[in-house]
Scaffold this motif. Structure first.
Motif, PDB file in Angstrom:
ATOM      1  N   GLY A  12       0.791  -1.230   0.000  1.00  9.50           N
ATOM      2  CA  GLY A  12       0.000   0.000   0.000  1.00  9.50           C
ATOM      3  C   GLY A  12       0.824   1.282   0.000  1.00  9.50           C
ATOM      4  O   GLY A  12       0.587   2.183  -0.804  1.00  9.50           O
ATOM      5  N   THR A  13       1.839   1.356   0.881  1.00  4.58           N
ATOM      6  CA  THR A  13       2.626   2.604   0.919  1.00  4.58           C
ATOM      7  C   THR A  13       3.401   2.774  -0.386  1.00  4.58           C
ATOM      8  O   THR A  13       3.670   3.909  -0.797  1.00  4.58           O
ATOM      9  CB  THR A  13       3.610   2.641   2.113  1.00  4.58           C
ATOM     10  N   SER A  14       3.740   1.675  -1.031  1.00  5.36           N
ATOM     11  CA  SER A  14       4.450   1.751  -2.319  1.00  5.36           C
ATOM     12  C   SER A  14       3.531   2.283  -3.414  1.00  5.36           C
ATOM     13  O   SER A  14       3.999   2.708  -4.470  1.00  5.36           O
ATOM     14  CB  SER A  14       4.974   0.376  -2.718  1.00  5.36           C
ATOM     15  N   MET A  15       2.227   2.231  -3.164  1.00  2.97           N
ATOM     16  CA  MET A  15       1.236   2.702  -4.138  1.00  2.97           C
ATOM     17  C   MET A  15       0.616   4.034  -3.677  1.00  2.97           C
ATOM     18  O   MET A  15      -0.465   4.413  -4.138  1.00  2.97           O
ATOM     19  CB  MET A  15       0.090   1.674  -4.275  1.00  2.97           C
ATOM     20  N   ALA A  16       1.280   4.734  -2.751  1.00  2.00           N
ATOM     21  CA  ALA A  16       0.629   5.877  -2.096  1.00  2.00           C
ATOM     22  C   ALA A  16       0.188   6.992  -3.040  1.00  2.00           C
ATOM     23  O   ALA A  16      -0.885   7.568  -2.870  1.00  2.00           O
ATOM     24  CB  ALA A  16       1.558   6.448  -1.023  1.00  2.00           C
ATOM     25  N   ASP A  17       0.994   7.307  -4.031  1.00  2.00           N
ATOM     26  CA  ASP A  17       0.663   8.398  -4.954  1.00  2.00           C
ATOM     27  C   ASP A  17       1.411   8.168  -6.272  1.00  2.00           C
ATOM     28  O   ASP A  17       2.118   7.161  -6.414  1.00  2.00           O
ATOM     29  CB  ASP A  17       1.016   9.759  -4.334  1.00  2.00           C
ATOM     30  N   ALA A  18       1.286   9.127  -7.200  1.00  2.00           N
ATOM     31  CA  ALA A  18       1.887   8.909  -8.517  1.00  2.00           C
ATOM     32  C   ALA A  18       3.410   8.791  -8.420  1.00  2.00           C
ATOM     33  O   ALA A  18       4.025   7.961  -9.103  1.00  2.00           O
ATOM     34  CB  ALA A  18       1.494  10.046  -9.463  1.00  2.00           C
ATOM     35  N   ALA A  19       4.013   9.587  -7.524  1.00  2.69           N
ATOM     36  CA  ALA A  19       5.479   9.528  -7.400  1.00  2.69           C
ATOM     37  C   ALA A  19       5.911   8.156  -6.880  1.00  2.69           C
ATOM     38  O   ALA A  19       6.873   7.560  -7.389  1.00  2.69           O
ATOM     39  CB  ALA A  19       5.956  10.635  -6.458  1.00  2.69           C
ATOM     40  N   ALA A  20       5.199   7.657  -5.881  1.00  4.78           N
ATOM     41  CA  ALA A  20       5.531   6.331  -5.330  1.00  4.78           C
ATOM     42  C   ALA A  20       5.343   5.263  -6.409  1.00  4.78           C
ATOM     43  O   ALA A  20       6.156   4.348  -6.559  1.00  4.78           O
ATOM     44  CB  ALA A  20       4.643   6.039  -4.122  1.00  4.78           C
ATOM     45  N   MET A  21       4.265   5.403  -7.186  1.00  5.24           N
ATOM     46  CA  MET A  21       4.014   4.422  -8.249  1.00  5.24           C
ATOM     47  C   MET A  21       5.132   4.460  -9.297  1.00  5.24           C
ATOM     48  O   MET A  21       5.534   3.426  -9.820  1.00  5.24           O
ATOM     49  CB  MET A  21       2.668   4.695  -8.911  1.00  5.24           C
ATOM     50  N   ARG A  22       5.632   5.659  -9.596  1.00  5.21           N
ATOM     51  CA  ARG A  22       6.731   5.760 -10.585  1.00  5.21           C
ATOM     52  C   ARG A  22       7.992   5.079 -10.047  1.00  5.21           C
ATOM     53  O   ARG A  22       8.719   4.441 -10.795  1.00  5.21           O
ATOM     54  CB  ARG A  22       7.020   7.220 -10.933  1.00  5.21           C
ATOM     55  N   ARG A  69     -12.814   8.651  -4.003  1.00  2.63           N
ATOM     56  CA  ARG A  69     -12.836   9.219  -5.363  1.00  2.63           C
ATOM     57  C   ARG A  69     -11.772  10.316  -5.494  1.00  2.63           C
ATOM     58  O   ARG A  69     -10.922  10.280  -6.388  1.00  2.63           O
ATOM     59  CB  ARG A  69     -14.229   9.798  -5.675  1.00  2.63           C
ATOM     60  N   ASP A  70     -11.797  11.284  -4.548  1.00  5.12           N
ATOM     61  CA  ASP A  70     -10.863  12.421  -4.636  1.00  5.12           C
ATOM     62  C   ASP A  70      -9.412  11.944  -4.660  1.00  5.12           C
ATOM     63  O   ASP A  70      -8.596  12.423  -5.445  1.00  5.12           O
ATOM     64  CB  ASP A  70     -11.052  13.366  -3.440  1.00  5.12           C
ATOM     65  N   LYS A  71      -9.163  11.013  -3.781  1.00 10.12           N
ATOM     66  CA  LYS A  71      -7.796  10.509  -3.647  1.00 10.12           C
ATOM     67  C   LYS A  71      -7.295   9.875  -4.954  1.00 10.12           C
ATOM     68  O   LYS A  71      -6.185  10.139  -5.405  1.00 10.12           O
ATOM     69  CB  LYS A  71      -7.872   9.457  -2.535  1.00 10.12           C
ATOM     70  N   HIS A  72      -8.149   9.058  -5.580  1.00 10.21           N
ATOM     71  CA  HIS A  72      -7.709   8.364  -6.795  1.00 10.21           C
ATOM     72  C   HIS A  72      -7.684   9.290  -8.009  1.00 10.21           C
ATOM     73  O   HIS A  72      -6.810   9.177  -8.866  1.00 10.21           O
ATOM     74  CB  HIS A  72      -8.555   7.105  -7.032  1.00 10.21           C
ATOM     75  N   ASP A  78      -2.017  13.341 -11.843  1.00 12.45           N
ATOM     76  CA  ASP A  78      -0.547  13.439 -11.916  1.00 12.45           C
ATOM     77  C   ASP A  78       0.050  12.550 -13.011  1.00 12.45           C
ATOM     78  O   ASP A  78       1.263  12.462 -13.135  1.00 12.45           O
ATOM     79  CB  ASP A  78       0.072  13.037 -10.568  1.00 12.45           C
ATOM     80  N   LEU A  79      -0.791  11.846 -13.756  1.00 10.77           N
ATOM     81  CA  LEU A  79      -0.254  10.967 -14.807  1.00 10.77           C
ATOM     82  C   LEU A  79      -0.029  11.767 -16.083  1.00 10.77           C
ATOM     83  O   LEU A  79      -0.573  12.863 -16.249  1.00 10.77           O
ATOM     84  CB  LEU A  79      -1.220   9.804 -15.095  1.00 10.77           C
TER      85      LEU A  79
END
Ligand code: ADP
Ligand code: ASP
Ligand code: MG
Length: 450
Positions: A12-22, A69-72, A78-79
């Motif tokens: 989960g923390t690795s998927m926290a936001d677009a930067a983490a996903m990158r 919704r807002d979070k996703h 950011d993509l």
């Protein structure tokens, strides 16, 4: 040397936001062998969904759905090319909101359906991040087509033979076309109804995918650089472990180390798949290899802590020189699907530990009905707010003079139940919840810290 085949799981923390996903995408792309990627819901989303399923008011449920919704949508913003997945993400979010707005009884089945949105959303977004970063084909796979389970909603049991069969159908043919991104935690029963494997279940899902697709390595990318000698949140001086055996890692996770779901090692052991644990934030720092046989085998390698334990003590004179008492006791517990972890017996009493995870759907508890049945043939005493502490290592059952120093270090602590000798890989005991972290610190200082 032929290429290895790896399954990589990001928590989960690795998927926290677009930067983490990158950052996770960069880890995947650094290695052509990482072919199946299993992801958890974005950080905090399963907790929000847990709130959603426990909230009775429709307004509150809808408010939580809006928050999700807002979070996703913020991550999508950011993509580089959000338009590729926007429609699918909006559809999932609309569907979640529609379910949240309906007045209905919250069954286990419905809960699991709702939980599944977390991983379905994160995997859809992460697949797009991987496409953008790689410029190559990324296949989104619905894990529910592969991870077949029984119908025990909330903590479903996977069916490995069915999973192997489905993997041949849905995973193998796609492996040459691109990388596969799929969801942890979720599956479906034989009727195709969504189920979940229990909290933290994505590690287990990844191990099941690795087993079914015959992978050589399973990688667990999380928020710590390695498996540590104990939870670094409890003992800041805990040390990373370079190598640990399958058996030790299995015991460590069963006895509460959250870094791996307790069932993760089962498929890995069945197929002798090496497991690597590393940090998605610091991928270059050395992680932990979990292997069948380790080079060094210390008596005490790590310490784990499992909270929320209940001690059930039953007493009956019936036990004296009689047979059948234990069978009667365990038949009541098994009739109510109560899983017992530790057991000690004396002439007239039996003490058992159970998880007191009363809020976890699917887990059974000591209901009045169970207690009434037990009280019809024995005296029953219940102690709650306990923690189970386990020393994990090798030859613990055959090491002379071990319990003296261990319990000597804890002379001011009320140790409630001790299990020593049943396994060569652990020595464990119960203490009260409020003393448990201190006990872990004392033992870590005495037996692990150099
Ligand atoms: P993820 O979301 O990546 O699955 P988790 O939160 O489930 O991550 O697991 C990682 C956490 O496990 C760490 O942040 C750490 O607090 C906890 N943990 C417990 N025991 C250990 C241990 N022995 N070594 C490392 N981490 C541990
Ligand atoms: N998202 C699920 C949870 O938070 C599964 C996982 O993260 O492993 O429990
Ligand atoms: Mg986890």
């Amino acid at each position: 040397m032929p290429n290895l085949f790896k399954v990589a799981k990001f928590g989960g923390t690795s998927m926290a936001d677009a930067a983490a996903m990158r950052r996770c995408a960069a880890i995947v792309l650094s290695d052509p062998d990482k072919k199946i990627i299993v992801v958890s819901a974005t950080a905090g989303t399963t907790n929000l969904l847990t709130e959603l399923v426990s909230d009775s008011s429709t307004d509150q449920r809808v408010a939580i759905a809006e928050q999700i919704r807002d979070k996703h949508l913020a991550i999508c913003n950011d993509l580089e090319e959000p338009e590729n997945i926007q429609e699918k993400v909006e559809e999932l979010l609309d569907e979640l909101k529609a379910i949240a707005s309906r007045k209905q009884i919250m069954t286990g089945m419905l809960r699991d359906e709702i939980f599944s949105f977390g991983e379905r959303l994160s995997s859809t977004i992460f697949a797009q991040v991987l496409r953008e970063e790689s410029g190559s084909e990324v296949i989104w796979l619905d894990a529910r087509n592969v991870i077949v389970t029984d119908s025990n909603f909330g903590s479903a049991e996977p069916l490995p033979e069915q999973i192997a069969f489905k993997s041949d159908e849905f995973v193998q043919p796609k492996l040459n076309s691109g990388r596969i991104v799929t969801q942890g935690f979720i599956g479906s029963n034989r009727q195709g109804v969504t189920t979940t494997l229990g909290r933290g279940g994505s590690d287990y899902s990844a191990a099941l995918f690795a087993e079914a697709a015959d992978a050589d390595v399973l990688e667990i990318w999380t928020d710590v650089t390695a498996i540590y000698t104990t939870d670094p949140r409890i003992v800041p001086g805990a040390k990373p472990i370079t190598e640990i055996s399958f058996d030790e890692a299995a015991e460590l996770s069963v006895f509460g180390a959250k870094v791996l779901h307790p069932a993760t090692m089962i498929p890995a052991i069945r197929k002798n798949i090496k497991v690597y644990v590393g940090s998605s934030m610091k991928p270059d720092e050395p992680g932990t290899w979990i292997v069948k046989e380790t080079k060094n085998n210390p008596v005490i390698r790590a310490i784990s802590l499992r909270r929320n334990q209940t001690l059930l003590t039953v007493r009956s004179l019936e036990m004296l020189h009689q047979y059948g008492f234990l069978a009667k006791l365990f038949s009541v517990l098994s009739e109510h699907k109560i899983s017992v972890d530790l057991v000690t017996t004396s002439e007239v009493s039996v003490a058992l530990t159970l998880d007191s995870d009363i809020n976890t759907p699917g887990k059974q508890k000591l209901t009045d009905e169970v207690l009434e049945k037990l009280r019809s043939f024995c005296e029953v005493e219940i102690d709650r707010n306990l923690s189970l502490i386990a020393l994990i290592g090798n030859n613990l059952d055959a090491t002379a003079g071990l319990s003296g120093p261990v319990f000597g270090a804890l002379e001011d602590v009320n140790v409630r139940l001790i299990c020593h000798g049943a396994s060569s890989h652990n020595l464990c005991f119960l203490v009260s919840e409020n003393e448990s972290e201190e006990v872990v610190n004392i033992l870590h200082n005495k037996f692990i810290k150099e």
